[in-house]
Design a protein around this motif. Structure first.
Motif, PDB file in Angstrom:
ATOM      1  N   ASN A  59       0.816  -1.215   0.000  1.00 24.27           N
ATOM      2  CA  ASN A  59       0.000   0.000   0.000  1.00 24.27           C
ATOM      3  C   ASN A  59       0.853   1.270   0.000  1.00 24.27           C
ATOM      4  O   ASN A  59       0.383   2.331  -0.426  1.00 24.27           O
ATOM      5  CB  ASN A  59      -0.958  -0.002   1.188  1.00 24.27           C
ATOM      6  N   THR A  60       2.087   1.165   0.457  1.00 30.14           N
ATOM      7  CA  THR A  60       2.984   2.323   0.356  1.00 30.14           C
ATOM      8  C   THR A  60       3.262   2.642  -1.111  1.00 30.14           C
ATOM      9  O   THR A  60       3.265   3.806  -1.518  1.00 30.14           O
ATOM     10  CB  THR A  60       4.307   2.056   1.104  1.00 30.14           C
ATOM     11  N   TYR A  99      -7.877   1.435   2.557  1.00 31.69           N
ATOM     12  CA  TYR A  99      -6.647   0.693   2.846  1.00 31.69           C
ATOM     13  C   TYR A  99      -6.354   0.644   4.349  1.00 31.69           C
ATOM     14  O   TYR A  99      -5.442  -0.074   4.771  1.00 31.69           O
ATOM     15  CB  TYR A  99      -5.442   1.361   2.167  1.00 31.69           C
ATOM     16  N   TRP A 156      -5.164   3.268   5.796  1.00 33.31           N
ATOM     17  CA  TRP A 156      -3.893   4.001   5.767  1.00 33.31           C
ATOM     18  C   TRP A 156      -3.796   4.944   6.957  1.00 33.31           C
ATOM     19  O   TRP A 156      -4.765   5.634   7.291  1.00 33.31           O
ATOM     20  CB  TRP A 156      -3.761   4.753   4.441  1.00 33.31           C
ATOM     21  N   LYS A 203      -7.519   5.765   0.630  1.00 30.01           N
ATOM     22  CA  LYS A 203      -6.612   5.568   1.766  1.00 30.01           C
ATOM     23  C   LYS A 203      -7.370   5.063   2.987  1.00 30.01           C
ATOM     24  O   LYS A 203      -6.863   4.212   3.743  1.00 30.01           O
ATOM     25  CB  LYS A 203      -5.883   6.871   2.081  1.00 30.01           C
ATOM     26  N   THR A 244      -0.032   4.230  -2.490  1.00 26.84           N
ATOM     27  CA  THR A 244      -0.344   5.606  -2.071  1.00 26.84           C
ATOM     28  C   THR A 244       0.657   6.612  -2.631  1.00 26.84           C
ATOM     29  O   THR A 244       0.270   7.720  -3.020  1.00 26.84           O
ATOM     30  CB  THR A 244      -0.406   5.700  -0.537  1.00 26.84           C
TER      31      THR A 244
END
Length: 692
Positions: free
Chosen positions: A36-37, A304, A306, A301, A40
């Motif tokens: 996910n880094t 996710y 996040w 996000k 994003t």
């Protein structure tokens, strides 16, 4: 199974931390955090630029994560290490996927670079560009060329291994990994190169096909319905279809299976979801080539889980895990260097040759000390025939010279004598057989050149149209690929206008950083090959004749004739008229000069084998060849006149082709279209009368 000279990366075992997650206990969560880094960062980079392609990087983040942290043998602090695995993002529009992964892995890409995606002066261009950032193996973006150049990279790996590996000393032993899109699979060049890769059994080539069903116009079913997997099986590839299973372990297992297949390239099909996790944009064409928008990014996000809505937020745990590639890569390089030292001790000459070709990328010192020449008594020699002779001289002195033709070697005369053929399982030869695949040939030549070999591809000049995009990419990358084109004018004769090039020289000359060389005879041809082999950052196009031309006295052809681009072949004191010509038309201009000389006209004859180089000379040299005081000028070239008026000026004339050719013997065509000494002299008389 091949013997792995460099061990696979050890499993990640992080220390307990009090950060975002307890990564010591939940490695799966850490994996998700890392994936996910990438996602994003990619969506933030596109949003900041207000331009780009966010959906595909989001969908394919698991692939690059597995490749760069679990599978690939790479070294971020040694990005040019010779035995690294290569990664090519053929789907170059998804460039933020590569940039984000390179940043996280420690390749010297900064977070600030990601924030300046697609901005003037930033190395993070809209599509990956070779030389802009470490870790970019080739320029991609024009779809189909990435996977096709990768065939060249994978072929080079096998050819270099055949040359340099010795029992117990396998210093070349790596893979080439590719991510290709639906668009790559639709482009014809991928068909050409993939078919040849299967034919040659390039087992070190592993490609992912991202079957996401989305293109700019909508669902790919609008224009695409074939079974790509079966097509690649027909090419001779090993094919796996993972469907929608994008699990990291499943991806890693598929890669392991692909690496176990030694005699075929591999295609791994994944059914990804573009802009995965975006509540309103997932699986939509809108997520392909446009920013998601601030609100959609916020919602994504949140989906996710996040931890921050701040743009370009990078969790410490994620960065630390990715950056383990740095010490791991350093170990790979250290271990390889130790093996190379042992290799050098046992095979010092081979080791020195390896360093020269693969590391330093320079031809042998003094290789061109004795450039071959011929005198006028040699008679009429076609420059393609001159090239055939010169190729043997180059090949004897430059062992890294390799090349082939698009099924035209008997016509282009480009076989290396006693060089052997490259075939499946037999990669030690120097002659490549590309089949009738001009575009694929051009891309594969670029891949070979990127690996350190001095590669050329040959065909008829008219068919440069089929491979123009690969020549352009070589120029954009500033690599010294060589493209040999014969049958360069209406002089090829009876095959007619379908095969007679007219606009091709002008098109190629208009391409920045390409040097188009059209030699006038044997001696210029020898210098042209010398120039091409010594080139370091520009591709060279050689345009050669089918028909015979005179051999000029070698003393009249200066050693820097190609480097300078043009020179005075024949002169008169205080000339009244300058005749300028290239290639086969130099002898036509020479005939015209003799006619005018007999009439008392003082004529200077200029041979201009490379107008690109002539344009780069300083004004003083250009004026020494074409004095501004001599306004009466006539250029002669059996091709489009486009570009010639720069050199003849407003008062001059250009004897050129104003339309297509015709089917007839060469002599009849030259007479019909005005390329004879008498007709050129007639045009020159008019110019002289006009300028007074």
């Amino acid at each position: 199974m091949r013997r792995h000279l460099v061990p696979s990366p050890p499993p990640f075992e992080p220390e307990p931390s009090g950060g975002l997650v307890s990564v010591a206990e939940e490695t799966t969560t850490l994996d998700e955090l890392c994936v996910n880094t990438i996602r994003t960062l990619s969506m933030d980079g596109v949003q900041r630029a207000n331009s780009g392609h966010p959906g595909t990087p989001m969908a394919l983040a698991p692939l690059t994560y597995v490749l760069y942290t679990r599978v690939m043998k790479h070294a971020p602090t040694h990005p040019d290490w010779p035995d690294r695995d290569r990664f090519v993002l053929s789907a170059g529009h998804a460039s933020m996927l590569l940039y984000s992964t390179l940043f996280l892995s420690g390749y010297g890409v900064s977070l600030d670079d990601l924030k300046h995606f697609r901005q003037l002066g930033s190395p993070t261009a809209g599509h990956p560009e070779y030389g802009h950032l470490p870790g970019i193996e080739t320029t991609t973006g024009p779809l189909g060329q990435g996977i096709s150049s990768s065939v060249g990279l994978a072929l080079a790996e096998r050819m270099l291994a055949a040359r340099f590996n010795e029992p117990g000393h396998e210093i070349i032993d790596h893979h080439t990994y590719v991510i290709a899109s639906d668009g790559d699979m639709q482009e014809g060049v991928s068909h050409e190169s993939s078919a040849l890769a299967g034919h040659l059994g390039l087992g070190r080539l592993i490609a992912f096909y991202d079957d996401n069903h989305i293109s700019i116009e909508g669902d790919t079913s609008l224009a695409m319905s074939e079974d790509v997997g079966k097509r690649y099986e027909a090419y001779g590839w090993h094919v796996q279809n993972l469907g929608e299973d994008m699990g990291l372990e499943r991806i890693e297992a598929a890669l392991s299976e692909a690496r176990s297949v030694e005699d075929r390239p591999s295609l791994i099909i994944v059914r990804s979801h573009i802009a995965i996790g975006a509540p309103n944009k997932q699986d939509t064409a809108g997520a392909h080539g446009s920013p998601l928008g601030d609100e959609e990014i916020r919602l994504t996000k949140e989906a996710y889980g996040w931890p921050s809505l701040e743009p370009f937020f990078v969790p410490d745990e994620s960065l630390a895990h990715f950056r383990e590639a740095v010490p791991r890569g350093d170990e790979y390089v250290k271990e390889w260097n130790e093996r190379f030292e042992a290799y050098k001790a046992e095979y010092p000459e081979l080791a020195a040759e390896f360093e020269r070709i693969v590391v330093d990328r320079r031809p042998p010192a003094g290789w061109d000390a004795d450039v071959p020449t011929k005198g006028p008594d040699a008679g009429m020699i076609a420059t393609r025939k001159a090239s055939q002779d010169v190729i043997q001289w180059v090949a004897a002195n430059v062992p890294e010279l390799v090349g082939g033709a698009a099924d035209l070697a008997p016509s282009t005369l480009t076989l290396i004598n006693d060089g052997g053929s490259v075939e499946k399982g037999e990669y030690g030869g120097r002659n490549l057989h590309f089949g009738i695949r001009e575009f694929g040939m051009g891309t594969i030549v670029n891949g070979l050149t990127l690996s350190g070999l001095r590669a050329f591809g040959a065909g008829f000049l008219i068919f440069s149209d089929y491979m123009k995009a690969s020549i352009r990419l070589a120029a954009l990358m500033r690599i010294p690929s060589t493209f040999v084109f014969t049958h360069d004018s209406i002089g090829l004769g009876e095959d007619g206008p379908t095969h007679q090039p007219i606009e091709q020289l002008a098109t190629l000359r208009a391409t920045p950083h390409v040097n188009v060389v059209r030699p006038a005879g044997f001696n210029e041809t020898a210098l042209a090959w010398q120039f091409a082999v010594n080139a370091t950052d520009t591709p060279t196009v050689l345009a050669l004749s089918r028909q015979g031309v005179p051999v000029w006295d070698p003393s009249a052809v200066p050693a820097d004739a190609i480097e300078r681009g043009a020179y005075v072949l024949k002169d008169a004191e205080d000339p009244q008229l300058i005749l300028i010509a290239t290639g086969t038309e130099v002898h036509v201009a020479h005939d015209a000069a003799n006619i005018l000389d007999a009439e008392g006209v003082r004529v200077r004859l200029v041979s201009a084998p490379c107008l690109d180089r002539f344009a780069e000379q300083d004004q003083a040299y250009r004026d020494s060849v074409l004095p501004p005081s001599v306004r009466a000028r006539v250029a002669v070239e059996a091709a489009s006149p486009l570009g010639w008026h720069r050199w003849v000026g407003d008062a001059g004339d250009v004897v050129a082709m104003e339309g297509f050719g015709a089917s007839a013997p060469a002599k009849a065509l030259y007479e019909h279209f005005g390329f004879t000494g008498e007709k050129v002299a007639e045009r020159a008389r008019r110019v002289l009368a006009a300028v007074g």
